[in-house]
Motif scaffolding. Sequence first.
Motif, PDB file in Angstrom:
ATOM      1  N   GLU A  62      29.159  35.925  43.500  1.00 47.35           N
ATOM      2  CA  GLU A  62      29.716  35.227  42.330  1.00 47.35           C
ATOM      3  C   GLU A  62      30.668  34.122  42.771  1.00 47.35           C
ATOM      4  O   GLU A  62      30.612  32.998  42.271  1.00 47.35           O
ATOM      5  N   HIS A  77      39.391  34.261  38.689  1.00 45.90           N
ATOM      6  CA  HIS A  77      38.296  35.230  38.764  1.00 45.90           C
ATOM      7  C   HIS A  77      38.366  36.005  40.091  1.00 45.90           C
ATOM      8  O   HIS A  77      38.228  37.217  40.131  1.00 45.90           O
ATOM      9  N   HIS A  81      38.701  40.093  41.107  1.00 44.58           N
ATOM     10  CA  HIS A  81      37.855  40.789  42.086  1.00 44.58           C
ATOM     11  C   HIS A  81      38.723  41.480  43.146  1.00 44.58           C
ATOM     12  O   HIS A  81      38.455  42.612  43.536  1.00 44.58           O
ATOM     13  N   HIS A 119      34.885  43.357  32.445  1.00 44.08           N
ATOM     14  CA  HIS A 119      34.840  42.201  33.339  1.00 44.08           C
ATOM     15  C   HIS A 119      33.625  41.320  33.004  1.00 44.08           C
ATOM     16  O   HIS A 119      33.738  40.098  32.919  1.00 44.08           O
ATOM     17  N   ASP A 124      33.017  37.294  33.560  1.00 40.20           N
ATOM     18  CA  ASP A 124      31.721  36.793  34.017  1.00 40.20           C
ATOM     19  C   ASP A 124      31.065  35.935  32.929  1.00 40.20           C
ATOM     20  O   ASP A 124      30.399  34.945  33.210  1.00 40.20           O
TER      21      ASP A 124
HETATM   22 FE   LIG Z   1      32.944  38.814  38.430  1.00 35.72          FE
END
Ligand SMILES: [Fe+2]
Length: 139
Positions: A62, A77, A81, A119, A124
């Motif tokens: 990602e 983001h 993570h 998430h 996302d």
């Molecule tokens: Fe993600």
Amino acid sequence: MSKMKWDESLSIGVELIDEQHQNWIERLGNVQSAIEDHRGMPHVANALDFLVDYTQFHFSTEEKYMSETGYPGLEDHRAKHEELKATLDDLVEDFRDYGVTEKLSRAIGTFLGNWLRDHIRVVDQAFAAFLKEKKIRLT
Ligand SMILES: [Fe+2]
């Protein structure tokens, strides 16, 4: 423990990422099964390793795409993570020290699945919206 299942409401409309989310859910389910079936430490350890490995792989995929496409939300983001990776590391450490505890069972049975669901739907999804707006297709 009820198993998390993939359904269309979790799709962000980016095939490559949707597929990885499905694989991740499957691996989470494998850890759950290993715990529920009392198949012993090595089996749980193995399943947990697979989940951790896949998490790394998925997050870096990602992030790679976010970086390549110039996504402005990349740093936020990535921070999300990193948080989850730290939580997973703690769980693995606890497991090595104490085996399958209540805390681990709860994390596997509820927390991780809920984390992914939230998430996907917020963070996302925001990346997917960016791709759509810029008409970028990941391949
Ligand atoms: Fe993600």
